[in-house]
Write a protein that holds these residues in place. Structure first.
Motif, PDB file in Angstrom:
ATOM      1  N   PHE A  84      -0.858   2.581  -7.070  1.00 31.91           N
ATOM      2  CA  PHE A  84      -0.544   1.179  -6.729  1.00 31.91           C
ATOM      3  C   PHE A  84       0.578   0.705  -7.632  1.00 31.91           C
ATOM      4  O   PHE A  84       0.446   0.757  -8.854  1.00 31.91           O
ATOM      5  CB  PHE A  84      -1.760   0.275  -6.924  1.00 31.91           C
ATOM      6  CG  PHE A  84      -2.822   0.508  -5.874  1.00 31.91           C
ATOM      7  CD1 PHE A  84      -3.816   1.471  -6.074  1.00 31.91           C
ATOM      8  CD2 PHE A  84      -2.829  -0.234  -4.709  1.00 31.91           C
ATOM      9  CE1 PHE A  84      -4.780   1.667  -5.110  1.00 31.91           C
ATOM     10  CE2 PHE A  84      -3.797  -0.029  -3.751  1.00 31.91           C
ATOM     11  CZ  PHE A  84      -4.780   0.925  -3.951  1.00 31.91           C
ATOM     12  N   ASP A  85       1.658   0.250  -7.062  1.00 31.04           N
ATOM     13  CA  ASP A  85       2.720  -0.324  -7.905  1.00 31.04           C
ATOM     14  C   ASP A  85       2.212  -1.573  -8.619  1.00 31.04           C
ATOM     15  O   ASP A  85       2.554  -1.853  -9.754  1.00 31.04           O
ATOM     16  CB  ASP A  85       3.944  -0.699  -7.055  1.00 31.04           C
ATOM     17  CG  ASP A  85       4.746   0.540  -6.696  1.00 31.04           C
ATOM     18  OD1 ASP A  85       5.722   0.421  -5.922  1.00 31.04           O
ATOM     19  OD2 ASP A  85       4.397   1.636  -7.188  1.00 31.04           O
ATOM     20  N   LYS A  86       1.427  -2.282  -7.856  1.00 32.03           N
ATOM     21  CA  LYS A  86       0.909  -3.512  -8.449  1.00 32.03           C
ATOM     22  C   LYS A  86      -0.455  -3.812  -7.871  1.00 32.03           C
ATOM     23  O   LYS A  86      -0.662  -3.700  -6.648  1.00 32.03           O
ATOM     24  CB  LYS A  86       1.867  -4.682  -8.136  1.00 32.03           C
ATOM     25  CG  LYS A  86       1.489  -5.995  -8.785  1.00 32.03           C
ATOM     26  CD  LYS A  86       2.522  -7.064  -8.405  1.00 32.03           C
ATOM     27  CE  LYS A  86       2.126  -8.419  -8.979  1.00 32.03           C
ATOM     28  NZ  LYS A  86       2.033  -8.464 -10.423  1.00 32.03           N
ATOM     29  N   LEU A 109      -4.403 -12.404  -4.141  1.00 34.67           N
ATOM     30  CA  LEU A 109      -4.440 -10.944  -3.991  1.00 34.67           C
ATOM     31  C   LEU A 109      -3.017 -10.453  -3.780  1.00 34.67           C
ATOM     32  O   LEU A 109      -2.308 -10.939  -2.935  1.00 34.67           O
ATOM     33  CB  LEU A 109      -5.310 -10.598  -2.767  1.00 34.67           C
ATOM     34  CG  LEU A 109      -5.776  -9.169  -2.605  1.00 34.67           C
ATOM     35  CD1 LEU A 109      -6.718  -8.790  -3.715  1.00 34.67           C
ATOM     36  CD2 LEU A 109      -6.511  -9.023  -1.270  1.00 34.67           C
ATOM     37  N   ASP A 110      -2.647  -9.518  -4.595  1.00 33.30           N
ATOM     38  CA  ASP A 110      -1.309  -8.938  -4.424  1.00 33.30           C
ATOM     39  C   ASP A 110      -1.435  -7.447  -4.694  1.00 33.30           C
ATOM     40  O   ASP A 110      -1.579  -7.020  -5.822  1.00 33.30           O
ATOM     41  CB  ASP A 110      -0.326  -9.623  -5.387  1.00 33.30           C
ATOM     42  CG  ASP A 110       1.118  -9.282  -5.050  1.00 33.30           C
ATOM     43  OD1 ASP A 110       2.035  -9.853  -5.679  1.00 33.30           O
ATOM     44  OD2 ASP A 110       1.339  -8.434  -4.157  1.00 33.30           O
ATOM     45  N   ILE A 111      -1.393  -6.703  -3.690  1.00 34.08           N
ATOM     46  CA  ILE A 111      -1.583  -5.243  -3.831  1.00 34.08           C
ATOM     47  C   ILE A 111      -0.417  -4.560  -3.131  1.00 34.08           C
ATOM     48  O   ILE A 111      -0.145  -4.840  -1.985  1.00 34.08           O
ATOM     49  CB  ILE A 111      -2.913  -4.785  -3.191  1.00 34.08           C
ATOM     50  CG1 ILE A 111      -4.093  -5.450  -3.895  1.00 34.08           C
ATOM     51  CG2 ILE A 111      -3.037  -3.262  -3.244  1.00 34.08           C
ATOM     52  CD1 ILE A 111      -5.413  -5.226  -3.224  1.00 34.08           C
ATOM     53  N   ILE A 112       0.220  -3.743  -3.917  1.00 36.71           N
ATOM     54  CA  ILE A 112       1.320  -2.974  -3.326  1.00 36.71           C
ATOM     55  C   ILE A 112       1.070  -1.517  -3.669  1.00 36.71           C
ATOM     56  O   ILE A 112       0.898  -1.166  -4.831  1.00 36.71           O
ATOM     57  CB  ILE A 112       2.681  -3.417  -3.873  1.00 36.71           C
ATOM     58  CG1 ILE A 112       2.933  -4.907  -3.547  1.00 36.71           C
ATOM     59  CG2 ILE A 112       3.801  -2.568  -3.260  1.00 36.71           C
ATOM     60  CD1 ILE A 112       4.131  -5.479  -4.279  1.00 36.71           C
ATOM     61  N   SER A 113       1.065  -0.702  -2.622  1.00 35.35           N
ATOM     62  CA  SER A 113       0.814   0.717  -2.873  1.00 35.35           C
ATOM     63  C   SER A 113       1.879   1.513  -2.153  1.00 35.35           C
ATOM     64  O   SER A 113       2.199   1.231  -1.000  1.00 35.35           O
ATOM     65  CB  SER A 113      -0.571   1.102  -2.360  1.00 35.35           C
ATOM     66  OG  SER A 113      -0.674   2.510  -2.255  1.00 35.35           O
TER      67      SER A 113
END
Lengths: 767, 578
Positions: A84-86, A109-113
């Motif tokens: 996950f980048d973030k 929620l902030d999810i970057i994969s």
């Protein structure tokens, strides 16, 4: 005791104290250092750039949690590999003493994969007892109400911000099956959007593809709207889905299939209310090989009623139609056949058992082709734990097919392989077929079926009125079909096909010609000499006529009247009679009367006995021709009143004369004819045809057992050859002049003399 | 030139191509048949596939039904690979190639059956008729070899062009040990010894029952007879004769003309059942300006019906001849005793008895010849020969006669006329039907008297030996030999013939032959002059009997000053066989 209580109290207070401490200071154990330790001890390749996990106490029973990490990656082959980048998860939760017991709000929620790979373990088959099945209790009301069960606050309060970007998301479902997906979600104050795609590949071949876009409106009224499509490339199937949920979940699914010659267009509209689910299906199905253009499903709402959040009643009325029958010259035929079906069943989930009592009806709407009504009622009981059917009883089965006009079917089928054959294709009238069954346990694979068939058909010159009642017992386990019943031929009158004076042609192919496969079967059967596996047995069948059947032919002035009374038992004991009633006929070009002709089967006999009597009367004599013996070896006897010798009887029959008027060679001809009769070289049919042929005399050669018609130049003139096979031969041409007179020319060849030609006028008398 | 050649080549090519293309037949507007051979459908068949306008029920035939019937009709003609197509209103049929029989196999034939002897099967159209024919042939062949009640089943695989014949021969049966039979259809019991071609207890042979039945009919006592052959539930042979007798007496009178004697009248009386034993009498009166004759003969039996084989045969013959060259009156009275004996493979018969002959010649010179003579005949005939009498192919026949006249009993001189003949026919390699039939005929005759020189003075011309004609030397005219005198005292003749069996269509059977003969004017002596006539001929087995035509050139070897010119001789005969 006191000390124990005190100790317990101290322990309790310590536990409470620790729990309270940990509640208020969760970062003591939930922190980066501890996570590292856990990863190392579990031998996980887990690493990150930054990691922050904060807990803020916002109240006695409420907290705010912040998880903020960057480049959080885990590699644990073969099951997990993600990065996950973030990850930013921030929310506020509080514990309350009513549902939902945990209330969330302000979710950020902030999810970057960039990649996420997971490989699922092999499925473990569970025993029936391990996972008992139970219909889940689902209560689908309005979205507000639904979310209210899980969210304490309004969605706009619960969700502050959502940003999820996971692409690619790969799940290896098995060695060859791989799911490639992406998941993106963004939110604003008013709504949350979700976009997801998925592609399922099997050995690099795309098997399934889907995409879904959904929008959840956070402000009241809360609603969910989704649109998606999924396709199956194999059968070229496309499905478009639209979901709308505000007051209740509603969806529309449009399915199209275009696969080779098959085309399907279906639309399903669903509405899942708390107490009732409704699925409306409409569409059409087309296939170029079907005898109609399309099958239309027009009004087909499946309704599932619920009680206590479980299905309690199924109702499924459905109208469908067969449209545009592929027939040429379809004048007078309906373009469309419409059917109405209805399936109704109460449903009951009782612990591990599921029971249903479906009643199914199908009716074909009244049309020139006919009416079809069928009804069946079944009692079913299924063990959900064992997943097996405990009971499947057909309480009732009734079906009726009524064809009001056979003519319509004749026009429908006339150009294809199912055309009604002549001479039945000119019959007009109705046919009624009914079938019924008693209560039958279907699991026993043993059924009884009662059926009746009534025909009421007629044409200008023919009639076919019958009534048949039969009982069929089907034992699927053996398998064995047993038939009993009665066939009543009430009124039958049939026109036979054209028959000329020549030998009639073969009516059907000769069964002696066969394929190699059939021959091998026959040889094998003969070698093994074993009884064949009986699959069809006639237990008790009677066939009888209410009045004589009548068969008309151009060769006879009057129809042939035949009565039948047959009784077949156990497929082998055939007893009964076929009786030809009295009728006039032509025999040897004379008018005679067939008094009777009976073919009788006796029990334990493989052959049929013959009993026939033809009478021929002149002013002087009554001649009786008896046809006796068996169908394999028919015999003809001649009697007369007053009693004449057999030779005299034949002479009277052939030439309508008394013996004294006959010339010698005619006597010989008659005797040869008699010999042929004795030798049964004449079939009964030949006897009949001989009377119609212009050839009046026959020459029978006992050596080769064949007969040849001797050429008569005309009614009075004959050729014959006599030989003593030693020294002389005579070739004679004789012509009768009338009465006992004849003229002959004879060529005589002898060894000792020249050839001599003699012409004589002679007078004969035999006595 | 080249262009003309090319043009004509193109025409020729087109014609041949067209010739190879199938013909198209239209039995009616809805049926189209493509066939390479003309397909002649009967009226009934056409109506079944096209419909019958005269019948409302059969007017319209659905395409599948027409196809079903057409398939059956084509199968009946040997076409098993038709293809069908419906185009609009029409049923288009491509008949395809005719299936011919390529191979056949007999399954479980018993020993001695020899199925390999069956010919004329391969190459024939595979039709139901062919299957029935081979079924009948197999059954008859088994029944001729002792298997009275066989079961035969025939199947065929058209795709392979093959035929299979399944045989269940059953056990062998034997003729009953009694000759007393119950006649079917009556309560009579009769002996059939007189006519039986089989011995009690002999191995069953269906052809022998047919031979027995033929003998009864030829004897004119019975108008028809047949043996009913069947096996009961215990598989025992049941043999029952069925007999029909006719009115025994016949009288006839006629007037007419013939090429030999001119105007004539003829009267006949016959009684075929003079008594219960089956004796018969026949009398014929013949009147013409040239010849008048009165013949009477009896055949007298004794004992119960048809049991005895011995008979007496009295004969009275009177004749008066008024020829151009002579006038004569002759009378003959004879009493012969005869008997027949049956053996397993052949029949024998002999007759012996005295005869009184009185001949008075009025012109050119008055003379009287009186003699008492004895007539003796002995013959043997194989059952094969007798069975195939109407279509000779096999068997043998031997006969010998001795006629004697005694000086002391009226004759001018004692002399004995002895003749012997035999005929032998062989079906080469036992093919069925025959491929080639070989025949050998042998005849010899001589007079025995104390002084040969008196032969021509003592023995009447009518008794002397003559050769030439379609019965012996076919290259010579009737009774042409001897050329230089009237009759021979001794002669010897041999004839050989090879006839093609059932090979050519229309029952045509060509043959070649060689006739050889010697004669002599002395007793037991033959001159060295050899008369021979090689030739060829054609036999046609017509529906009324055999017709033979021969062409041969008579020649002489060691002519010894004989004045003879060889010439081609043609004969056409009806009913005569080799």
């Amino acid at each position: 005791m006191k000390k124990l209580l005190i100790a317990l109290l101290i322990i309790f207070l310590l536990v409470i104290g620790v729990a309270t401490f940990l509640w208020f200071n969760p970062s003591v154990f939930l922190n980066e250092k501890n996570l590292n330790r856990v990863a190392k001890s579990a031998d996980l390749d887990l690493h990150w750039n930054t990691f922050r996990l904060d807990f803020k106490n916002t109240g006695l029973l409420s907290k705010e949690i912040i998880l903020d990490t960057e480049k959080f990656c885990l590699n644990h082959p073969p099951r997990l590999d993600f990065c996950f980048d973030k990850i930013l998860v921030q929310f506020h939760f509080s514990i309350q003493f009513q549902k939902p017991y945990v209330a969330f709000r302000d979710l950020n929620l902030d999810i970057i994969s960039k990649y996420f790979y997971v490989t699922l373990p092999d499925e473990q088959k569970e025993g029936a007892m391990d996972k008992p099945f139970q219909w889940p209790r689902i209560h689908l009301g309005s979205l507000d109400e639904f979310m209210g069960r899980f969210l304490a606050y309004l969605p706009e309060e619960t969700i502050k911000n959502i940003h999820v970007d996971m692409d690619p998301l790969v799940v290896n479902l098995s060695k060859q099956l791989q799911l490639n997906a992406s998941l993106k979600s963004d939110s604003t104050q008013e709504k949350v959007q979700l976009k997801t795609t998925a592609v399922l590949n099997q050995a690099d071949v795309k098997k399934f593809e889907a995409q879904l876009n959904a929008v959840l409106t956070l402000q009241a009224p809360i609603r969910l709207q989704a649109e998606g499509a999924f396709t199956l490339p194999g059968p070229n199937m496309t499905n478009n889905l639209q979901i709308h949920w505000q007051d209740r979940p509603e969806f529309t699914l449009k399915t199209t299939v275009d696969f080779k010659k098959l085309k399907i267009d279906l639309e399903t509209d669903g509405s899942l209310a708390p107490k009732k689910w409704t699925l409306k299906i409409a569409g059409d199905i087309r296939h170029s090989s079907l005898p109609f253009e399309r099958l239309i499903i027009s009004d087909c709402p499946i309704q599932l009623a619920f009680q206590n959040d479980q299905p309690s009643q199924l109702e499924w009325p459905c109208d469908f139609a067969i449209a545009n029958l592929r027939v040429r010259r379809a004048k007078g035929l309906p373009k469309t056949l419409e059917f109405k079906t209805n399936l109704v069943s109460p449903l009951n989930f009782d612990k591990q058992n599921f029971s249903a009592h479906p009643v199914f009806k199908i009716n074909m709407e009244k049309s020139s082709l006919g009416e079809l009504h069928a009804l069946t009622q079944i009692d079913a009981l299924i063990d959900l734990d064992r997943r097996e059917i405990k009971k499947l009883q057909a309480e009732q089965l009734k079906a009726e097919l009524f064809i009001p006009s056979l003519t319509a079917w004749e026009r429908l089928l006339k150009d294809n392989r199912w055309a009604i054959p002549a001479p039945f294709n000119v019959l007009k009238g109705s046919i009624r077929l009914t079938a019924a069954s008693r209560s039958t346990e279907l699991l026993r694979k043993n059924f009884s079926l009662y059926s009746s068939l009534q025909t009421d058909l007629a044409s200008e010159t023919q009639t076919l009125k019958t009534s048949t009642q039969i009982e069929l017992d089907l034992d699927l386990q053996k398998p064995l079909v047993t038939l009993s019943g009665i066939v009543s031929l009430d009124d039958i009158s049939i026109d036979l096909p054209y028959l000329g004076i020549e030998q009639p042609p073969q009516f059907k192919p000769d069964a002696r010609f066969m394929s190699k496969k059939k021959l091998q079967k026959k040889i094998k059967k003969d070698e093994e000499s074993k009884a064949t596996n009986t699959k069809f047995v006639i237990d008790d069948l009677r066939i009888k006529t209410a009045r004589p059947m009548r068969f008309s032919t151009r060769l006879l002035d009057a129809p042939i009247p035949i009565d039948i009374n047959y009784h077949i038992r156990k497929s082998k004991f055939l007893t009964g009679q076929i009786m030809v009633r009295q009728m006039g006929l032509n025999l040897f070009k004379r008018k005679a009367t067939l008094q009777k002709f009976n073919i009788t089967n006796f029990k334990d006999s493989d052959v049929q006995d013959l009993d026939g009597l033809i009478t021929y009367k002149t002013s002087e004599v009554l001649i009786k021709i008896l046809i006796i013996g068996t169908t394999e070896k028919p015999t003809i006897e001649l009697l007369s009143v007053p009693p004449l010798s057999r030779q005299q009887i034949l002479s009277v029959l052939l030439y309508n004369k008394s013996l004294q008027q006959l010339a010698d060679e005619e006597k010989s001809t008659a005797s040869q004819m008699d010999q042929a009769l004795l030798n049964n070289a004449f079939g009964l049919i030949s006897l009949f045809f001989l009377s119609s042929t212009p050839i009046e005399s026959v020459y029978y050669d006992p050596t080769t057992q064949s007969y040849t018609a001797q050429v008569r130049l005309d009614d009075q003139t004959s050729l014959s050859l006599g030989s003593d096979f030693e020294k002389s031969q005579q070739f004679t041409l004789r012509r009768r002049l009338g009465g006992p007179w004849s003229i002959s020319t004879e060529l005589e060849q002898t060894e000792d003399a020249n050839d001599v030609v003699t012409t004589l006028v002679e007078w004969f008398k035999r006595f | 030139m080249r262009s003309k050649f090319a043009f004509f080549s193109l025409i020729l090519f087109s014609l041949t191509t067209f010739a190879k293309e199938s013909a198209v037949e239209h039995p009616c507007s809805t049926i189209e048949i493509h066939t390479q051979e003309k397909l002649k459908l009967s009226k009934t068949e056409r109506k079944w596939i096209c419909g019958d306008d005269e019948s409302s029920s059969w007017q319209k035939i659905p395409p599948w039904q027409a196809r079903f019937f057409l398939k059956t009709f084509l199968q009946d003609r040997g076409y098993h690979k038709p293809s069908f197509e419906v185009r609009g209103d029409r049923l288009i049929t491509k008949v395809g190639e005719k299936t011919v029989l390529k191979s056949f196999r007999f399954i479980s034939p018993p020993e001695g059956f020899h199925p390999e002897k069956r010919r004329k099967l391969k190459g024939r159209a595979l039709t139901p008729g062919l299957l029935s024919e081979i079924e009948g042939w197999t059954k008859a062949r088994l029944q001729n070899r002792g298997y009275a009640c066989p079961k035969v089943e025939v199947t065929s695989v058209p795709k392979e062009g093959s035929m299979q014949i399944f045989i269940e021969s059953g056990k062998k049966h034997y003729f009953p040990k009694t000759s007393l039979f119950e006649v079917r259809g009556s309560d009579r019991e009769v002996y059939l010894n007189r006519y039986e071609a089989f011995l009690p207890g002999q191995l069953f042979d269906l052809s022998l029952t047919q031979l027995t039945a033929n003998r009864m009919v030829y004897d004119e006592f019975h108008l028809s007879s047949y043996f009913d052959v069947s096996c009961n539930d215990q598989n025992e042979l049941q043999l029952a004769p069925r007999l029909v007798t006719g009115d025994p007496q016949l009288i006839s009178a006629g007037v007419g003309f013939n090429t030999e004697v001119g105007t004539l009248a003829r009267f006949r009386y016959k009684h075929t059942q003079m008594d219960d034993s089956g004796s018969y009498f026949e009398s014929q009166l013949f009147l013409s300006f040239v010849e008048q004759s009165f013949e009477n003969s009896f055949k007298l039996y004794d004992g119960p019906p048809y049991r005895d084989r011995d008979y007496w045969m009295p004969r009275l013959f009177l004749r008066n001849e008024i020829e151009g060259k002579y006038e004569a009156t002759s009378a003959s009275l004879a009493l012969l005793y005869g008997s027949t004996f049956e053996f397993e493979d052949f029949r024998s018969e002999f007759r012996l008895g005295p005869a009184y002959n009185h001949t008075t010649i009025r012109e050119p010179a008055r003379n009287t010849f009186v003699s008492f003579s004895t007539q003796g005949e002995f013959s043997l005939q194989s059952h094969d020969y007798e069975y195939f009498l109407r279509d000779p192919r096999e068997g043998w026949q031997v006969s010998s006669t001795l006629e004697s006249a005694f000086e002391k009993l009226g004759a001018n001189r004692t002399f004995h006329q002895w003749t012997y003949q035999h005929q032998w026919l062989s079906n080469w390699n036992d093919w069925d039907p025959p491929l080639m039939i070989l025949g050998w005929r042998f005849k010899v005759g001589t007079f025995l008297m104390d002084d040969d020189r008196l032969f021509y003075a003592v023995v009447p011309e009518t008794l002397r030996f003559y050769l030439g004609g379609d019965a012996n030397l076919r290259g010579f005219g009737r009774k042409q030999i001897p050329i230089d005198r009237l009759g021979s005292m001794t002669y010897l003749y041999q004839g050989f013939e090879a006839r093609v069996g059932e090979v050519f269509p229309y029952n045509l059977q060509p043959f070649v032959f060689l006739d050889l003969a010697w004669e002599g004017e002395r007793s037991l002596k033959l001159s060295r002059t050899l008369y021979y006539s090689p030739g060829f001929g054609l036999r046609w087995s017509s529906f009324i009997g055999p017709i033979r035509a021969t062409l041969s050139q008579g020649s002489v070897l060691f002519a010894d000053n004989l004045n003879f010119k060889p010439h081609w001789q043609f004969y056409l005969s009806l009913g005569r066989e080799f």
